[in-house]
Design an enzyme around this catalytic site. Sequence first.
Site, PDB file in Angstrom:
ATOM      1  N   HIS A  62       0.764  -1.167   0.008  1.00 37.53           N
ATOM      2  CA  HIS A  62       0.049  -0.240  -0.089  1.00 37.53           C
ATOM      3  C   HIS A  62       0.860   1.113   0.027  1.00 37.53           C
ATOM      4  CE1 HIS A  62      -3.784  -2.321   1.190  1.00 37.53           C
ATOM      5  NE2 HIS A  62      -2.844  -2.982   1.985  1.00 37.53           N
ATOM      6  N   PHE A  63       1.186   1.648  -1.317  1.00 41.85           N
ATOM      7  CA  PHE A  63       2.118   3.103  -1.160  1.00 41.85           C
ATOM      8  C   PHE A  63       0.930   3.813  -1.268  1.00 41.85           C
ATOM      9  CE2 PHE A  63       5.716   0.547  -3.851  1.00 41.85           C
ATOM     10  CZ  PHE A  63       6.346   0.172  -2.708  1.00 41.85           C
ATOM     11  N   ARG A  64       1.224   5.146  -0.687  1.00 44.45           N
ATOM     12  CA  ARG A  64       0.140   6.406  -0.566  1.00 44.45           C
ATOM     13  C   ARG A  64       0.183   7.306  -1.539  1.00 44.45           C
ATOM     14  NH1 ARG A  64      -2.290   2.843   2.748  1.00 44.45           N
ATOM     15  NH2 ARG A  64      -1.322   2.644   4.940  1.00 44.45           N
ATOM     16  N   ASN A  94      -6.329   0.884  -2.302  1.00 46.00           N
ATOM     17  CA  ASN A  94      -6.852   1.929  -1.307  1.00 46.00           C
ATOM     18  C   ASN A  94      -5.987   3.255  -1.083  1.00 46.00           C
ATOM     19  OD1 ASN A  94      -4.987   0.402  -0.269  1.00 46.00           O
ATOM     20  ND2 ASN A  94      -5.442   0.696   1.813  1.00 46.00           N
ATOM     21  N   HIS A 181      -9.628  -9.420   1.050  1.00 50.11           N
ATOM     22  CA  HIS A 181      -9.148  -9.210   2.538  1.00 50.11           C
ATOM     23  C   HIS A 181     -10.664  -9.623   3.320  1.00 50.11           C
ATOM     24  CE1 HIS A 181      -7.847  -6.007   5.589  1.00 50.11           C
ATOM     25  NE2 HIS A 181      -8.849  -6.867   6.296  1.00 50.11           N
ATOM     26  N   ASP A 308       2.009  -6.718   3.065  1.00 48.31           N
ATOM     27  CA  ASP A 308       0.910  -5.892   3.523  1.00 48.31           C
ATOM     28  C   ASP A 308       1.540  -4.663   3.788  1.00 48.31           C
ATOM     29  OD1 ASP A 308      -1.601  -5.049   3.761  1.00 48.31           O
ATOM     30  OD2 ASP A 308      -1.956  -5.825   5.550  1.00 48.31           O
ATOM     31  N   HIS A 312       2.089   4.291   7.867  1.00 49.14           N
ATOM     32  CA  HIS A 312       1.606   5.425   8.605  1.00 49.14           C
ATOM     33  C   HIS A 312       2.830   6.254   9.305  1.00 49.14           C
ATOM     34  CE1 HIS A 312      -2.571   4.035   7.704  1.00 49.14           C
ATOM     35  NE2 HIS A 312      -2.059   2.770   7.891  1.00 49.14           N
TER      36      HIS A 312
HETATM   37  C1  NCD Z   1      -3.862  -1.346   5.318  1.00 49.48           C
HETATM   38  C2  NCD Z   1      -3.625  -0.092   4.977  1.00 49.48           C
HETATM   39  O1  NCD Z   1      -3.184   0.924   5.944  1.00 49.48           O
HETATM   40  O2  NCD Z   1      -3.671   0.480   3.589  1.00 49.48           O
HETATM   41  N1  NCD Z   1      -3.820  -1.612   6.683  1.00 49.48           N
HETATM   42  C3  NCD Z   1      -3.727  -2.451   7.215  1.00 49.48           C
HETATM   43  O3  NCD Z   1      -3.759  -2.650   8.483  1.00 49.48           O
HETATM   44  N2  NCD Z   1      -3.558  -3.858   6.844  1.00 49.48           N
HETATM   45  C4  NCD Z   1      -5.144  -1.563   4.830  1.00 49.48           C
HETATM   46  C5  NCD Z   1      -5.553  -3.002   4.491  1.00 49.48           C
HETATM   47  O4  NCD Z   1      -5.312  -3.727   3.559  1.00 49.48           O
HETATM   48  O5  NCD Z   1      -6.330  -3.815   5.345  1.00 49.48           O
HETATM   49 ZN    ZN Z   2      -3.529  -4.851   2.601  1.00 47.10          ZN
END
Ligand code: NCD
Ligand code: ZN
Length: 444
Positions: A62-64, A94, A181, A308, A312
């Site tokens: 999940h790069f932002r 996301n 998920h 994953d 943050h």
């Molecule tokens: C992921 C995220 O922050 O993008 N967070 C996580 O706890 N795994 C979102 C997700 O894939 O659930």
């Molecule tokens: Zn994820």
Amino acid sequence: MPRYPRVVIGRLATPTGLERRAIGIDTTTGRIAAVAARLDGDEVVDHGERVILPGAVDIHVHFRDPGHPAKEDFASGTRAALHGGVTTVMDMPNTDPATTTRARYEEKRALVAPKAHCDFALWGGATAPGADARAVAAVAPGLKLYLGESTGKVTFEEPDQLERLIADLQEVRFPGVLAVHAEQQADLEAARDKHATAPGLRGHGARRPPAAELAALQGLADAIRGVAARPEALSFRVHVAHASTFALLESARALGLSVGVTPHHLFLHDALPLGAYGRVNPPLRDEKEAARLYAALRAGLVPIVESDHAPHTRAEKGRDVLDAPSGMPGVETLLPLLAARAARGELSWHTVAATTATAPARLFALPKGEIAPGRDADLVVVDPADAAPLSEERLLTRCGWTAFAGHPAILPRTVYLRGEPVVEDGMVVARPGTGQEAPPVPRA
Ligand code: NCD
Ligand code: ZN
């Protein structure tokens, strides 16, 4: 004997152990041309007793970008990936905005492609069956489905519409991968009401119990059965993301589905003093559960290890577990953590290669993931003697922290992407745009 433009020598993982081999690379195509005991080359790089693994393919990051580039943008994320021996990433939908329409998917691709240091592909997202999901499935190699709420606006709206979504994908003969998920929203809500203020990581775990994962898998299995007698009869493959328990891993395998496990569910647990840095969805479970998952990995029962990677900020993670966002970084530490276990003899090098490269590349039919003729020459050179406690200062992820500080890890010495060095002496030398988008999944 033919002569190759570049020959790289080192010890390769085989089912029966490490064997010294020469890898002949065709530098015009970036592919492996030959693997043999000896090969002639214009340029010969001998890595001695070091181990050469196939470049890892992390199907779950999940790069932002777009949205929160201060946490991780596509440039910093792909640099961190290479630093940890990941040569291909598949980025989740996301982002902000989420890639749940064709237009947003294509905008994201245009935005991130010039920043890529490693090869990549982008997941699309589906929040409902219908036109948007079909349109995204026409261009994306993978579609991600959130059966329970997590970070971002991507939750599948109506769980009873899951069968319709699967029917839609089957109708358009989607050739890719549907990743799920698996945490059922209704179960999460019930548990949240019951354990609203339960403190710490165990409280987070109580609000998102293993039963919610099993319920989601059950719903998924029922929906698949409504469309096809067996998952193999679908035009696409179904992948269950990040199993946090052995029960979910085994149930997914028994159904004939692909399934992934993360390093944090293998090596961390809910009794560690991680505070909100250990808050993740699905949650860390207890120490025994982590040990069961690790035993399964060692026994060859885990198909795929995925990070994953969900960065943050420290500011967010410095809060109480109850108030912090879920997710932890991992793309840069996935291979280093496993390599250190292999160097100690706990885990076979072959299992490391199979779970981080071979199986994920096969899931997406990528010409990667194996050190064999015809495959992309994505190679990671690690020195077993480099195993050392992980420290945050060494990492490149923009969020600047890891929940694995102090864990034994081996960062790669050298990484080749399609035959060219992209990490040298542990330093990333690739430039933005070095990474290419992975070719689409061929239609059967
Ligand atoms: C992921 C995220 O922050 O993008 N967070 C996580 O706890 N795994 C979102 C997700 O894939 O659930
Ligand atoms: Zn994820």
